[in-house]
Design a protein around this motif. Structure first.
Motif, PDB file in Angstrom:
ATOM      1  N   ARG A  52       0.864  -1.188   0.000  1.00  0.00           N
ATOM      2  CA  ARG A  52       0.000   0.000   0.000  1.00  0.00           C
ATOM      3  C   ARG A  52       0.894   1.230   0.000  1.00  0.00           C
ATOM      4  NH1 ARG A  52      -5.006   0.118   3.457  1.00  0.00           N
ATOM      5  NH2 ARG A  52      -3.603   1.156   4.878  1.00  0.00           N
ATOM      6  N   HIS A  53       0.526   2.208  -0.829  1.00  0.00           N
ATOM      7  CA  HIS A  53       1.347   3.398  -0.982  1.00  0.00           C
ATOM      8  C   HIS A  53       0.492   4.530  -1.532  1.00  0.00           C
ATOM      9  CE1 HIS A  53       1.343   1.433  -4.921  1.00  0.00           C
ATOM     10  NE2 HIS A  53       1.526   2.647  -5.432  1.00  0.00           N
ATOM     11  N   TYR A  54       1.090   5.727  -1.591  1.00  0.00           N
ATOM     12  CA  TYR A  54       0.423   6.856  -2.233  1.00  0.00           C
ATOM     13  C   TYR A  54       1.473   7.736  -2.898  1.00  0.00           C
ATOM     14  CZ  TYR A  54       1.727   9.796   1.781  1.00  0.00           C
ATOM     15  OH  TYR A  54       2.425  10.479   2.743  1.00  0.00           O
ATOM     16  N   HIS A  55       0.990   8.596  -3.770  1.00  0.00           N
ATOM     17  CA  HIS A  55       1.853   9.512  -4.514  1.00  0.00           C
ATOM     18  C   HIS A  55       1.476  10.941  -4.117  1.00  0.00           C
ATOM     19  CE1 HIS A  55       2.971   5.995  -6.771  1.00  0.00           C
ATOM     20  NE2 HIS A  55       1.685   5.749  -6.966  1.00  0.00           N
ATOM     21  N   PRO A  56       2.346  11.634  -3.371  1.00  0.00           N
ATOM     22  CA  PRO A  56       2.001  12.971  -2.883  1.00  0.00           C
ATOM     23  C   PRO A  56       2.055  14.055  -3.958  1.00  0.00           C
ATOM     24  CG  PRO A  56       4.236  12.413  -2.217  1.00  0.00           C
ATOM     25  CD  PRO A  56       3.655  11.194  -2.879  1.00  0.00           C
ATOM     26  N   ASN A  57       2.708  13.777  -5.082  1.00  0.00           N
ATOM     27  CA  ASN A  57       2.926  14.837  -6.069  1.00  0.00           C
ATOM     28  C   ASN A  57       2.267  14.587  -7.425  1.00  0.00           C
ATOM     29  OD1 ASN A  57       4.719  12.732  -6.831  1.00  0.00           O
ATOM     30  ND2 ASN A  57       6.017  14.217  -7.900  1.00  0.00           N
ATOM     31  N   CYS A  58       1.439  13.535  -7.536  1.00  0.00           N
ATOM     32  CA  CYS A  58       0.872  13.264  -8.863  1.00  0.00           C
ATOM     33  C   CYS A  58      -0.326  12.327  -8.793  1.00  0.00           C
ATOM     34  CB  CYS A  58       1.922  12.668  -9.799  1.00  0.00           C
ATOM     35  SG  CYS A  58       2.701  11.170  -9.183  1.00  0.00           S
ATOM     36  N   ASP A  59      -1.186  12.455  -9.806  1.00  0.00           N
ATOM     37  CA  ASP A  59      -2.263  11.495 -10.029  1.00  0.00           C
ATOM     38  C   ASP A  59      -1.680  10.304 -10.782  1.00  0.00           C
ATOM     39  OD1 ASP A  59      -3.951  13.398  -8.960  1.00  0.00           O
ATOM     40  OD2 ASP A  59      -4.958  13.858 -10.841  1.00  0.00           O
ATOM     41  N   GLU A  60      -2.385   9.164 -10.703  1.00  0.00           N
ATOM     42  CA  GLU A  60      -1.981   7.960 -11.420  1.00  0.00           C
ATOM     43  C   GLU A  60      -3.163   7.425 -12.213  1.00  0.00           C
ATOM     44  OE1 GLU A  60      -0.436   3.363 -10.549  1.00  0.00           O
ATOM     45  OE2 GLU A  60      -0.500   4.818  -8.911  1.00  0.00           O
ATOM     46  N   VAL A  61      -2.894   6.922 -13.403  1.00  0.00           N
ATOM     47  CA  VAL A  61      -3.875   6.186 -14.184  1.00  0.00           C
ATOM     48  C   VAL A  61      -3.297   4.795 -14.410  1.00  0.00           C
ATOM     49  CG1 VAL A  61      -5.083   6.001 -16.388  1.00  0.00           C
ATOM     50  CG2 VAL A  61      -4.834   8.233 -15.286  1.00  0.00           C
ATOM     51  N   LEU A  62      -4.093   3.769 -14.092  1.00  0.00           N
ATOM     52  CA  LEU A  62      -3.672   2.381 -14.218  1.00  0.00           C
ATOM     53  C   LEU A  62      -4.605   1.694 -15.208  1.00  0.00           C
ATOM     54  CD1 LEU A  62      -2.947  -0.002 -11.255  1.00  0.00           C
ATOM     55  CD2 LEU A  62      -4.478  -0.684 -13.068  1.00  0.00           C
ATOM     56  N   HIS A  63      -4.032   1.018 -16.216  1.00  0.00           N
ATOM     57  CA  HIS A  63      -4.808   0.333 -17.254  1.00  0.00           C
ATOM     58  C   HIS A  63      -4.340  -1.115 -17.345  1.00  0.00           C
ATOM     59  CE1 HIS A  63      -7.017  -0.254 -20.988  1.00  0.00           C
ATOM     60  NE2 HIS A  63      -5.929  -0.861 -21.449  1.00  0.00           N
ATOM     61  N   VAL A  64      -5.258  -2.057 -17.097  1.00  0.00           N
ATOM     62  CA  VAL A  64      -4.919  -3.482 -17.075  1.00  0.00           C
ATOM     63  C   VAL A  64      -4.807  -4.025 -18.504  1.00  0.00           C
ATOM     64  CG1 VAL A  64      -5.598  -5.778 -16.271  1.00  0.00           C
ATOM     65  CG2 VAL A  64      -6.113  -3.768 -14.863  1.00  0.00           C
ATOM     66  N   LEU A  65      -3.683  -4.691 -18.772  1.00  0.00           N
ATOM     67  CA  LEU A  65      -3.460  -5.341 -20.060  1.00  0.00           C
ATOM     68  C   LEU A  65      -3.748  -6.837 -19.989  1.00  0.00           C
ATOM     69  CD1 LEU A  65      -0.057  -3.683 -21.048  1.00  0.00           C
ATOM     70  CD2 LEU A  65      -2.347  -3.090 -21.896  1.00  0.00           C
ATOM     71  N   GLN A  66      -3.366  -7.461 -18.859  1.00  0.00           N
ATOM     72  CA  GLN A  66      -3.488  -8.916 -18.709  1.00  0.00           C
ATOM     73  C   GLN A  66      -3.722  -9.256 -17.246  1.00  0.00           C
ATOM     74  OE1 GLN A  66      -0.349 -11.511 -20.494  1.00  0.00           O
ATOM     75  NE2 GLN A  66      -0.001 -12.179 -18.380  1.00  0.00           N
ATOM     76  N   GLY A  67      -4.509 -10.295 -16.998  1.00  0.00           N
ATOM     77  CA  GLY A  67      -4.715 -10.796 -15.646  1.00  0.00           C
ATOM     78  C   GLY A  67      -5.890 -10.144 -14.948  1.00  0.00           C
ATOM     79  N   THR A  68      -6.049 -10.524 -13.680  1.00  0.00           N
ATOM     80  CA  THR A  68      -7.134 -10.004 -12.850  1.00  0.00           C
ATOM     81  C   THR A  68      -6.538  -9.491 -11.552  1.00  0.00           C
ATOM     82  OG1 THR A  68      -8.628 -11.667 -13.773  1.00  0.00           O
ATOM     83  CG2 THR A  68      -9.353 -10.543 -11.771  1.00  0.00           C
ATOM     84  N   ILE A  69      -6.838  -8.235 -11.227  1.00  0.00           N
ATOM     85  CA  ILE A  69      -6.347  -7.666  -9.980  1.00  0.00           C
ATOM     86  C   ILE A  69      -7.512  -7.166  -9.137  1.00  0.00           C
ATOM     87  CG2 ILE A  69      -4.105  -6.985 -10.926  1.00  0.00           C
ATOM     88  CD1 ILE A  69      -5.167  -4.060 -11.009  1.00  0.00           C
ATOM     89  N   GLU A  70      -7.274  -7.146  -7.844  1.00  0.00           N
ATOM     90  CA  GLU A  70      -8.171  -6.448  -6.921  1.00  0.00           C
ATOM     91  C   GLU A  70      -7.417  -5.186  -6.537  1.00  0.00           C
ATOM     92  OE1 GLU A  70     -10.630  -8.114  -3.418  1.00  0.00           O
ATOM     93  OE2 GLU A  70      -8.715  -7.414  -2.582  1.00  0.00           O
ATOM     94  N   HIS A  71      -7.979  -4.043  -6.899  1.00  0.00           N
ATOM     95  CA  HIS A  71      -7.317  -2.783  -6.608  1.00  0.00           C
ATOM     96  C   HIS A  71      -8.049  -2.107  -5.460  1.00  0.00           C
ATOM     97  CE1 HIS A  71      -5.241   1.021  -7.239  1.00  0.00           C
ATOM     98  NE2 HIS A  71      -4.348   0.287  -7.864  1.00  0.00           N
ATOM     99  N   THR A  72      -7.294  -1.695  -4.463  1.00  0.00           N
ATOM    100  CA  THR A  72      -7.846  -1.008  -3.299  1.00  0.00           C
ATOM    101  C   THR A  72      -7.392   0.440  -3.323  1.00  0.00           C
ATOM    102  OG1 THR A  72      -7.738  -3.068  -2.040  1.00  0.00           O
ATOM    103  CG2 THR A  72      -8.012  -1.033  -0.787  1.00  0.00           C
ATOM    104  N   VAL A  73      -8.353   1.366  -3.236  1.00  0.00           N
ATOM    105  CA  VAL A  73      -8.057   2.800  -3.173  1.00  0.00           C
ATOM    106  C   VAL A  73      -8.792   3.365  -1.967  1.00  0.00           C
ATOM    107  CG1 VAL A  73      -8.175   5.025  -4.341  1.00  0.00           C
ATOM    108  CG2 VAL A  73      -7.853   2.946  -5.689  1.00  0.00           C
TER     109      VAL A  73
END
Length: 120
Positions: A52-73
């Motif tokens: 678990r982490h965060y980015h204090p200076n930027c937004d993030e965009v995540l796009h899944v190419l392969q597999g299945t993830i559980e993303h927690t925000v």
């Protein structure tokens, strides 16, 4: 900027091995090919998760190419598969867990050339 400086050949990608998988960086201020953003790929092995982490200076965009993830925000969980995209605001605590049987691969992009990470 010349044509050569715009292209990151596959053999020039910066690789960071992790206990859970790896990060590959193609665009960033450190690589010298962007003054405004960071772009990479994240690979997570089956059953593994990034911290678990965060980015204090930027937004993030995540796009899944392969597999299945559980993303927690910020405590909210969502299951994501190929073609799914999530936007994560600066400061939001998040991580991804591979809940499938295949390696999870996703593209990650950040709104700063010097992505900062806290908690990793």
């Amino acid at each position: 900027m010349g044509e050569k400086s715009r292209v990151t050949p596959a053999d020039a990608v910066t690789v960071e091995d992790q206990t859970w998988g790896r990060l590959e960086w193609m665009v960033s201020g450190a690589l010298g090919n962007s003054g405004t953003m960071t772009v990479g790929r994240c690979y997570i092995r089956p059953g593994e998760q990034n911290p678990r982490h965060y980015h204090p200076n930027c937004d993030e965009v995540l796009h899944v190419l392969q597999g299945t993830i559980e993303h927690t925000v910020d405590g909210d969980k969502v299951q994501m598969g190929p073609g799914d995209t999530i936007s994560i605001p600066s400061g939001a605590l998040h991580n991804a867990r591979n809940v499938g049987n295949d390696e999870a691969i996703f593209v990650i992009s950040f709104s700063a050339p010097d992505r900062q990470t806290v908690g990793e």
